[in-house]
Write a protein that holds these residues in place. Structure first.
Motif, PDB file in Angstrom:
ATOM      1  N   LEU A 211       0.824  -1.206   0.000  1.00 34.31           N
ATOM      2  CA  LEU A 211       0.000   0.000   0.000  1.00 34.31           C
ATOM      3  C   LEU A 211       0.856   1.252   0.000  1.00 34.31           C
ATOM      4  O   LEU A 211       0.538   2.238  -0.677  1.00 34.31           O
ATOM      5  CB  LEU A 211      -0.933   0.000   1.217  1.00 34.31           C
ATOM      6  CG  LEU A 211      -2.083  -1.013   1.177  1.00 34.31           C
ATOM      7  CD1 LEU A 211      -2.758  -1.112   2.536  1.00 34.31           C
ATOM      8  CD2 LEU A 211      -3.095  -0.622   0.108  1.00 34.31           C
ATOM      9  N   ALA A 212       1.940   1.222   0.744  1.00 33.66           N
ATOM     10  CA  ALA A 212       2.828   2.389   0.776  1.00 33.66           C
ATOM     11  C   ALA A 212       3.489   2.615  -0.578  1.00 33.66           C
ATOM     12  O   ALA A 212       3.609   3.755  -1.042  1.00 33.66           O
ATOM     13  CB  ALA A 212       3.881   2.211   1.873  1.00 33.66           C
ATOM     14  N   GLU A 213       3.922   1.534  -1.226  1.00 31.40           N
ATOM     15  CA  GLU A 213       4.555   1.667  -2.540  1.00 31.40           C
ATOM     16  C   GLU A 213       3.564   2.169  -3.584  1.00 31.40           C
ATOM     17  O   GLU A 213       3.907   2.980  -4.441  1.00 31.40           O
ATOM     18  CB  GLU A 213       5.119   0.306  -2.982  1.00 31.40           C
ATOM     19  CG  GLU A 213       6.296  -0.182  -2.164  1.00 31.40           C
ATOM     20  CD  GLU A 213       6.722  -1.577  -2.578  1.00 31.40           C
ATOM     21  OE1 GLU A 213       6.180  -2.089  -3.585  1.00 31.40           O
ATOM     22  OE2 GLU A 213       7.585  -2.163  -1.895  1.00 31.40           O
ATOM     23  N   ALA A 214       2.335   1.691  -3.502  1.00 32.92           N
ATOM     24  CA  ALA A 214       1.331   2.092  -4.489  1.00 32.92           C
ATOM     25  C   ALA A 214       0.917   3.538  -4.309  1.00 32.92           C
ATOM     26  O   ALA A 214       0.605   4.231  -5.290  1.00 32.92           O
ATOM     27  CB  ALA A 214       0.113   1.188  -4.394  1.00 32.92           C
TER      28      ALA A 214
ATOM     29  N   ASP B 275      -2.367   4.330  -5.896  1.00 38.22           N
ATOM     30  CA  ASP B 275      -2.535   3.917  -7.295  1.00 38.22           C
ATOM     31  C   ASP B 275      -3.059   2.482  -7.334  1.00 38.22           C
ATOM     32  O   ASP B 275      -2.315   1.537  -7.064  1.00 38.22           O
ATOM     33  CB  ASP B 275      -1.192   4.034  -8.024  1.00 38.22           C
ATOM     34  CG  ASP B 275      -1.306   3.672  -9.507  1.00 38.22           C
ATOM     35  OD1 ASP B 275      -2.430   3.398  -9.975  1.00 38.22           O
ATOM     36  OD2 ASP B 275      -0.261   3.658 -10.188  1.00 38.22           O
ATOM     37  N   ASP B 276      -4.334   2.322  -7.678  1.00 40.21           N
ATOM     38  CA  ASP B 276      -4.923   0.985  -7.696  1.00 40.21           C
ATOM     39  C   ASP B 276      -4.228   0.060  -8.683  1.00 40.21           C
ATOM     40  O   ASP B 276      -4.065  -1.136  -8.421  1.00 40.21           O
ATOM     41  CB  ASP B 276      -6.421   1.076  -8.047  1.00 40.21           C
ATOM     42  CG  ASP B 276      -7.245   1.620  -6.885  1.00 40.21           C
ATOM     43  OD1 ASP B 276      -6.700   1.715  -5.769  1.00 40.21           O
ATOM     44  OD2 ASP B 276      -8.423   1.942  -7.113  1.00 40.21           O
ATOM     45  N   ASP B 277      -3.815   0.586  -9.832  1.00 37.68           N
ATOM     46  CA  ASP B 277      -3.172  -0.252 -10.843  1.00 37.68           C
ATOM     47  C   ASP B 277      -1.843  -0.824 -10.345  1.00 37.68           C
ATOM     48  O   ASP B 277      -1.433  -1.906 -10.756  1.00 37.68           O
ATOM     49  CB  ASP B 277      -2.952   0.539 -12.130  1.00 37.68           C
ATOM     50  CG  ASP B 277      -4.254   0.800 -12.869  1.00 37.68           C
ATOM     51  OD1 ASP B 277      -5.212   0.031 -12.663  1.00 37.68           O
ATOM     52  OD2 ASP B 277      -4.321   1.776 -13.633  1.00 37.68           O
ATOM     53  N   ALA B 278      -1.169  -0.073  -9.476  1.00 36.87           N
ATOM     54  CA  ALA B 278       0.098  -0.562  -8.928  1.00 36.87           C
ATOM     55  C   ALA B 278      -0.128  -1.691  -7.925  1.00 36.87           C
ATOM     56  O   ALA B 278       0.781  -2.491  -7.676  1.00 36.87           O
ATOM     57  CB  ALA B 278       0.868   0.580  -8.271  1.00 36.87           C
ATOM     58  N   LEU B 279      -1.330  -1.764  -7.352  1.00 37.71           N
ATOM     59  CA  LEU B 279      -1.643  -2.822  -6.390  1.00 37.71           C
ATOM     60  C   LEU B 279      -2.159  -4.082  -7.053  1.00 37.71           C
ATOM     61  O   LEU B 279      -1.939  -5.192  -6.571  1.00 37.71           O
ATOM     62  CB  LEU B 279      -2.713  -2.325  -5.415  1.00 37.71           C
ATOM     63  CG  LEU B 279      -2.284  -1.459  -4.240  1.00 37.71           C
ATOM     64  CD1 LEU B 279      -3.510  -0.918  -3.529  1.00 37.71           C
ATOM     65  CD2 LEU B 279      -1.415  -2.250  -3.271  1.00 37.71           C
ATOM     66  N   ARG B 280      -2.845  -3.912  -8.170  1.00 40.85           N
ATOM     67  CA  ARG B 280      -3.564  -5.026  -8.779  1.00 40.85           C
ATOM     68  C   ARG B 280      -2.612  -6.166  -9.143  1.00 40.85           C
ATOM     69  O   ARG B 280      -1.563  -5.949  -9.727  1.00 40.85           O
ATOM     70  CB  ARG B 280      -4.299  -4.534 -10.028  1.00 40.85           C
ATOM     71  CG  ARG B 280      -5.431  -5.437 -10.465  1.00 40.85           C
ATOM     72  CD  ARG B 280      -6.127  -4.856 -11.683  1.00 40.85           C
ATOM     73  NE  ARG B 280      -6.571  -3.502 -11.485  1.00 40.85           N
ATOM     74  CZ  ARG B 280      -7.729  -3.179 -10.916  1.00 40.85           C
ATOM     75  NH1 ARG B 280      -8.536  -4.130 -10.499  1.00 40.85           N
ATOM     76  NH2 ARG B 280      -8.062  -1.911 -10.771  1.00 40.85           N
ATOM     77  N   PHE B 281      -2.985  -7.393  -8.746  1.00 39.14           N
ATOM     78  CA  PHE B 281      -2.247  -8.636  -9.033  1.00 39.14           C
ATOM     79  C   PHE B 281      -0.925  -8.731  -8.266  1.00 39.14           C
ATOM     80  O   PHE B 281      -0.130  -9.631  -8.538  1.00 39.14           O
ATOM     81  CB  PHE B 281      -1.979  -8.800 -10.531  1.00 39.14           C
ATOM     82  CG  PHE B 281      -3.194  -8.665 -11.396  1.00 39.14           C
ATOM     83  CD1 PHE B 281      -4.315  -9.441 -11.174  1.00 39.14           C
ATOM     84  CD2 PHE B 281      -3.226  -7.748 -12.438  1.00 39.14           C
ATOM     85  CE1 PHE B 281      -5.436  -9.319 -11.962  1.00 39.14           C
ATOM     86  CE2 PHE B 281      -4.345  -7.620 -13.235  1.00 39.14           C
ATOM     87  CZ  PHE B 281      -5.452  -8.404 -13.004  1.00 39.14           C
ATOM     88  N   ARG B 282      -0.694  -7.847  -7.313  1.00 37.13           N
ATOM     89  CA  ARG B 282       0.533  -7.918  -6.510  1.00 37.13           C
ATOM     90  C   ARG B 282       0.376  -8.995  -5.446  1.00 37.13           C
ATOM     91  O   ARG B 282      -0.666  -9.108  -4.796  1.00 37.13           O
ATOM     92  CB  ARG B 282       0.790  -6.554  -5.855  1.00 37.13           C
ATOM     93  CG  ARG B 282       2.150  -6.421  -5.174  1.00 37.13           C
ATOM     94  CD  ARG B 282       3.246  -6.327  -6.194  1.00 37.13           C
ATOM     95  NE  ARG B 282       4.519  -5.942  -5.577  1.00 37.13           N
ATOM     96  CZ  ARG B 282       5.389  -6.795  -5.047  1.00 37.13           C
ATOM     97  NH1 ARG B 282       5.131  -8.093  -5.050  1.00 37.13           N
ATOM     98  NH2 ARG B 282       6.518  -6.359  -4.537  1.00 37.13           N
ATOM     99  N   THR B 283       1.390  -9.825  -5.259  1.00 32.81           N
ATOM    100  CA  THR B 283       1.362 -10.860  -4.232  1.00 32.81           C
ATOM    101  C   THR B 283       1.765 -10.249  -2.899  1.00 32.81           C
ATOM    102  O   THR B 283       2.844  -9.653  -2.779  1.00 32.81           O
ATOM    103  CB  THR B 283       2.300 -12.018  -4.591  1.00 32.81           C
ATOM    104  OG1 THR B 283       1.938 -12.540  -5.869  1.00 32.81           O
ATOM    105  CG2 THR B 283       2.193 -13.125  -3.556  1.00 32.81           C
TER     106      THR B 283
END
Length: 262
Positions: free
Chosen positions: A60-63, A66-74
């Motif tokens: 969450l901090a890295e994103a 930005d929802d797209d940066a979170l999507r599909f992240r393990t």
């Protein structure tokens, strides 16, 4: 011979044919855009699947919103499951109906993470969620942003949410009694293990989809519309020409204005 094509009804016909061709081409281009979007999504899934799991707070901090940066992240998380479940209705697996089971996970920092514990089949037309494990639990799964608030919510007799048609954050906060993190984690593994009746929700299939073939079909429709319409104009002009060549007591202008037979 083609003077008929300047009549008002024929002009409307021309405009309709042109509109059809433009619409078919636009639909074909839209399908190509969908194909490119799917290819980009597949590349993102493959790239992020190779990344190591990170704590959900770090993701969450890295994103940074930005929802797209979170999507599909393990991601991974540890905590204790809270009380209550919320269903995402009308899901299917292997062609059979069921629901996703959402459960709040109270993290060590006091925040609440909603976990999609998995898919459960209908049992006699109803889904009775398998209970979540008691005590501390560690999970690892795929981050999925909330869908928004544009889907329906199913409530019980007291008006409390018990099911919804999508991942609706406001319904989850109402059901679980407080603010939840801006991401849902689709559980893939957990310790202790989840109930066998719950199947982890898989990632989307990495195929190209039918969009390119649909685009070709729309382009073919556009070409056929243009060709057939030109042939119709030529046929009408030919039939009018034949009438002009026929002996008649009428003036030529009146003969041209007569509609073609059939």
């Amino acid at each position: 011979m083609y003077r008929f094509a300047l009549r008002p009804l024929w002009i409307l016909s021309h405009l309709f044919a042109v509109a059809c061709v433009v619409a078919f081409v636009a639909l074909g281009l839209w399908q190509l855009d969908r194909h490119d979007e799917r290819a980009e999504r597949n590349a993102t899934i493959e790239a992020r699947a190779e990344l190591p799991a990170v704590p959900v707070a770090d993701a969450l901090a890295e994103a940074d919103g930005d929802d797209d940066a979170l999507r599909f992240r393990t991601v991974s998380a540890s905590g204790t499951y809270g009380e209550g479940d919320l269903l995402v209705d009308n899901r299917s697996k292997d062609g059979l109906p069921g629901a996703w089971i959402l459960t709040p996970l109270r993290l060590d920092d006091g925040s609440t993470l909603v976990v999609n514990r998995g898919f459960q089949f209908n049992d006699g037309g109803r889904v009775e969620p398998e209970p979540a494990p008691d005590g501390p639990v560690s999970i690892e799964g795929t981050a999925t942003p909330w869908d928004g608030d544009d889907c329906g919510v199913r409530t019980d007799d007291a008006g409390d949410p018990v099911g919804m048609a999508c991942l609706r954050r406001s319904a989850a906060e109402e059901a679980f009694g407080g603010e939840v993190l801006p991401v849902v984690v689709q559980r893939q593994t957990s310790d202790p293990s989840a109930a066998s009746a719950l199947a982890p929700v898989p990632l989307p299939e990495l195929d190209a989809g039918p969009h390119r073939s649909y685009a070709v079909q729309w382009f073919i429709f556009a070409a056929l519309t243009a060709v057939v319409y030109v042939l119709i104009l030529r046929r009408v002009a030919h039939r009018i020409g034949e009438r002009i060549d026929e002996p008649t007591d009428q003036p030529v202008d009146q003969a041209v204005d007569q509609p073609a037979p059939g």
